[in-house]
Design an enzyme around this catalytic site. Structure first.
Site, short mmCIF file in Angstrom:
data_model
loop_
_atom_site.label_atom_id
_atom_site.label_comp_id
_atom_site.label_asym_id
_atom_site.label_seq_id
_atom_site.Cartn_x
_atom_site.Cartn_y
_atom_site.Cartn_z
N ASP A 8 0.87 -1.16 0.00
CA ASP A 8 0.00 0.00 0.00
C ASP A 8 0.91 1.22 0.00
OD1 ASP A 8 0.96 0.23 2.61
OD2 ASP A 8 -1.01 0.20 3.56
N HIS A 9 0.34 2.39 0.22
CA HIS A 9 1.14 3.61 0.21
C HIS A 9 2.27 3.58 1.25
CE1 HIS A 9 -2.24 4.08 2.95
NE2 HIS A 9 -1.43 4.81 3.69
N GLY A 67 2.23 -0.56 6.42
CA GLY A 67 2.76 0.18 7.55
C GLY A 67 3.20 -0.74 8.67
N GLY A 69 2.29 -4.26 8.51
CA GLY A 69 2.35 -5.61 7.96
C GLY A 69 1.20 -6.48 8.44
N GLU A 72 -1.84 -6.46 5.91
CA GLU A 72 -1.36 -7.09 4.68
C GLU A 72 -1.32 -8.62 4.84
OE1 GLU A 72 -0.72 -2.97 4.83
OE2 GLU A 72 0.05 -4.45 6.25
N HIS A 99 9.70 -23.67 9.05
CA HIS A 99 8.75 -24.44 9.84
C HIS A 99 7.33 -24.39 9.29
CE1 HIS A 99 11.23 -24.49 13.84
NE2 HIS A 99 11.91 -24.94 12.79
N ARG A 134 7.01 -33.22 11.69
CA ARG A 134 6.12 -32.50 12.61
C ARG A 134 5.60 -31.21 11.99
NH1 ARG A 134 9.53 -28.90 16.48
NH2 ARG A 134 11.47 -28.81 15.33
N ARG A 138 1.55 -30.41 10.77
CA ARG A 138 0.81 -29.21 11.18
C ARG A 138 0.28 -28.45 9.96
NH1 ARG A 138 5.66 -28.25 15.40
NH2 ARG A 138 4.99 -29.86 16.88
#
Length: 154
Positions: A8-9, A67, A69, A72, A99, A134, A138
């Site tokens: 974004d900006h 800004g 994150g 986003e 992971h 593992r 997940r």
């Protein structure tokens, strides 16, 4: 590797800086916007487009920048097949790939120094999924839930 970018900006300038650096490292880059600075733009437009293009291109990665994150990452994670990790350190950038087999990275341009964000992106792109049983188990649980809405513990 092909890497899709959206911002974004607040992430507009950092997006260009990270793209330049990853391009220098030989990666194929695709900018999903915005293409000009607009202080009133909305991150979902560009982050969802980035996420969609990443999922449609197996083996590629995406990077979304805003800004903090946070928004986003939320937007990218709305796209089926995306595992977007918000990085705030070298370790979280690495672990998101190793992971969680994250295919999209989210960065907060207002949360870190420019050079740190560039390094987080470099680490994310360079780190492979560990393939450990593992971690795969997940991820499979999350994939099943995303497809069916049912949580499986096996």
């Amino acid at each position: 590797m092909r890497i899709y970018f959206g911002s974004d900006h607040a992430g507009f300038e950092l997006k260009a800086i990270i793209m330049k650096r990853l391009g220098e490292l030989g990666h194929e880059l695709a900018d999903c916007g915005p293409y000009v600075y607009d202080a009133n733009d909305d991150y979902p437009t560009y982050c969802i487009k980035t996420a969609e293009r990443t999922v449609a291109d197996p083996g590629s990665l995406g990077i979304v920048i805003g800004g903090s994150g946070n928004g986003e990452a939320i937007a990218a994670n709305k796209v089926h097949g995306v595992r977007c990790a918000l990085a705030h350190s070298d370790e979280t950038a690495k672990l998101g790939r190793a992971h969680n087999d994250a295919n999209v990275l989210s960065l907060g341009a207002r949360m870190h120094r420019e050079e740190d964000c560039v390094r987080f992106a470099e680490i994310f792109v360079a780190t492979p999924f560990s393939g450990d049983t593992r971690h795969q188990r997940r991820i499979s649980q999350l994939d099943t839930f995303e497809r069916t809405g049912t949580l499986s513990t096996t």
